[in-house]
Design an enzyme around this catalytic site. Sequence first.
Site, PDB file in Angstrom:
ATOM      1  N   LYS A  29     -30.325  59.154   1.096  1.00 28.36           N
ATOM      2  CA  LYS A  29     -28.983  59.559   1.775  1.00 28.36           C
ATOM      3  C   LYS A  29     -29.583  59.828   3.302  1.00 28.36           C
ATOM      4  O   LYS A  29     -28.669  59.461   4.197  1.00 28.36           O
ATOM      5  CB  LYS A  29     -28.370  60.563   1.058  1.00 28.36           C
ATOM      6  CG  LYS A  29     -27.732  60.294   0.015  1.00 28.36           C
ATOM      7  CD  LYS A  29     -26.578  61.377  -0.540  1.00 28.36           C
ATOM      8  CE  LYS A  29     -25.801  60.815  -1.916  1.00 28.36           C
ATOM      9  NZ  LYS A  29     -25.459  61.847  -2.608  1.00 28.36           N
TER      10      LYS A  29
ATOM     11  N   LYS B 125     -28.656  50.665  -7.317  1.00 24.44           N
ATOM     12  CA  LYS B 125     -27.721  51.183  -8.253  1.00 24.44           C
ATOM     13  C   LYS B 125     -26.226  51.067  -7.537  1.00 24.44           C
ATOM     14  O   LYS B 125     -26.278  50.982  -6.382  1.00 24.44           O
ATOM     15  CB  LYS B 125     -28.012  52.806  -8.777  1.00 24.44           C
ATOM     16  CG  LYS B 125     -27.650  53.515  -7.761  1.00 24.44           C
ATOM     17  CD  LYS B 125     -27.588  55.095  -8.185  1.00 24.44           C
ATOM     18  CE  LYS B 125     -27.492  56.026  -7.072  1.00 24.44           C
ATOM     19  NZ  LYS B 125     -27.035  57.451  -7.362  1.00 24.44           N
TER      20      LYS B 125
ATOM     21  N   LYS C 253     -20.925  54.343  -3.979  1.00 21.45           N
ATOM     22  CA  LYS C 253     -19.556  54.864  -3.729  1.00 21.45           C
ATOM     23  C   LYS C 253     -18.986  53.954  -2.607  1.00 21.45           C
ATOM     24  O   LYS C 253     -17.939  54.090  -2.728  1.00 21.45           O
ATOM     25  CB  LYS C 253     -19.782  56.118  -3.322  1.00 21.45           C
ATOM     26  CG  LYS C 253     -19.730  57.039  -4.297  1.00 21.45           C
ATOM     27  CD  LYS C 253     -19.553  58.608  -3.623  1.00 21.45           C
ATOM     28  CE  LYS C 253     -19.719  59.810  -4.653  1.00 21.45           C
ATOM     29  NZ  LYS C 253     -21.121  60.305  -4.495  1.00 21.45           N
TER      30      LYS C 253
HETATM   31  P1  AMP Z   1     -22.043  60.514  -8.073  1.00 21.12           P
HETATM   32  O1  AMP Z   1     -20.598  60.108  -7.779  1.00 21.12           O
HETATM   33  O2  AMP Z   1     -23.198  59.898  -7.463  1.00 21.12           O
HETATM   34  O3  AMP Z   1     -21.987  62.260  -7.748  1.00 21.12           O
HETATM   35  O4  AMP Z   1     -22.364  60.532  -9.507  1.00 21.12           O
HETATM   36  C1  AMP Z   1     -21.428  61.100 -10.609  1.00 21.12           C
HETATM   37  C2  AMP Z   1     -21.927  60.858 -12.021  1.00 21.12           C
HETATM   38  O5  AMP Z   1     -22.117  59.581 -12.211  1.00 21.12           O
HETATM   39  C3  AMP Z   1     -23.503  61.439 -12.155  1.00 21.12           C
HETATM   40  O6  AMP Z   1     -23.536  61.931 -13.249  1.00 21.12           O
HETATM   41  C4  AMP Z   1     -24.437  60.097 -11.788  1.00 21.12           C
HETATM   42  O7  AMP Z   1     -25.679  60.299 -12.696  1.00 21.12           O
HETATM   43  C5  AMP Z   1     -23.393  58.965 -12.510  1.00 21.12           C
HETATM   44  N1  AMP Z   1     -23.793  57.723 -11.780  1.00 21.12           N
HETATM   45  C6  AMP Z   1     -23.557  57.636 -10.510  1.00 21.12           C
HETATM   46  N2  AMP Z   1     -23.845  56.105 -10.066  1.00 21.12           N
HETATM   47  C7  AMP Z   1     -24.360  55.695 -11.218  1.00 21.12           C
HETATM   48  C8  AMP Z   1     -24.718  54.543 -11.563  1.00 21.12           C
HETATM   49  N3  AMP Z   1     -24.822  53.363 -10.577  1.00 21.12           N
HETATM   50  N4  AMP Z   1     -25.124  54.087 -12.994  1.00 21.12           N
HETATM   51  C9  AMP Z   1     -24.834  55.212 -13.997  1.00 21.12           C
HETATM   52  N5  AMP Z   1     -24.627  56.384 -13.508  1.00 21.12           N
HETATM   53  C10 AMP Z   1     -24.006  56.832 -12.303  1.00 21.12           C
END
Ligand code: AMP
Length: 315
Positions: A98, A179, A182
């Site tokens: 990031k 991956k 957002k």
């Molecule tokens: P974040 O919005 O990045 O804070 O992620 C929120 C939740 O979604 C966390 O538990 C992450 O591990 C899961 N997460 C985010 N991106 C992915 C992805 N591409 N694949 C699987 N899980 C994800």
Amino acid sequence: MHLGNLLGALRNWVAYQHEHDAVYCVVDLHALTTAPDPAELRDNTLAAATMLLSVGIDPGRSTLFVQSAVSEHAELAWMMECTVGFGELRRMTQFKDKSDRTDFVSAGLFTYPALQASDILLYDTDLVPVGDDQRQHIELCRDIAERFNHRYGETFVVPAHVIPTAGARVMDLQNPTDKMSKSLESAGTIAVLEDPNTVTRKFKRAVTDSDNEVSYDPEAKPGVSNLLGILASATGRTPESVAEDYNQYGPLKADTADAVNELLEPIRERFRELSADPGEIARLLHVGADKARTVAATTLQRARNNVGLIPRSPT
Ligand code: AMP
């Protein structure tokens, strides 16, 4: 929220609430690390809570609230920052990724895992259901809890992470070695609220490879394997068994799009219904925050005592 969040985390959260005393919060303080527009932050906080309710988090079973409403999170975070090492934070791959992508890197972005440790440890948490990308942070949270307990005596439960076997890592449809993330308008990301035609189009254009052989091999065939992983996760199967049903990419893409739309449609509909009554969402969040505060205050008090802070008021 995107398909990665849903398959990697939220679906597990819904399942867990039937077996566990579950606590979920919308982490608006974490959002501040990147200085969002205030009006957008307010809207997004409510939208995230609405989304959690839409996927099936039941406020009657789980504790659901907004992080900033329980000030114990920010207060314990300071003790966490004083317990974690600078070098440990510097090794976090999410921070490296990031900070490479932004001009202004806030100190908050760097200390993010300390606030996250506070979010977890305040609730005597045994299990943290997250996607694979959070593994390193949860391991750091365990190290912080152990170090704190060692320095100041038993204070925190040391939590374990739970990572789903299917859907743990949903990859970007255009860059399947990254991956899914957002940037919701991107062609590689499926937003939960996106209209069905756009979802279908994005899957149709998903990057695969040229040999047209369907097999599950994330290293050699990341694009195809991502589609198999998504379809498997959406239908409760394994990617290897899904692969046996296909010998061409076209039908695999079409079926994956259909399965994802089928999964998303009831969520979109519930989101529309709930969004019509924001007052009710706010009320549910206040009830959740009151419930959360009772537990958080007890843990914070224990931590304050153990580190040697004198009582806030005469006892
Ligand atoms: P974040 O919005 O990045 O804070 O992620 C929120 C939740 O979604 C966390 O538990 C992450 O591990 C899961 N997460 C985010 N991106 C992915 C992805 N591409 N694949 C699987 N899980 C994800």
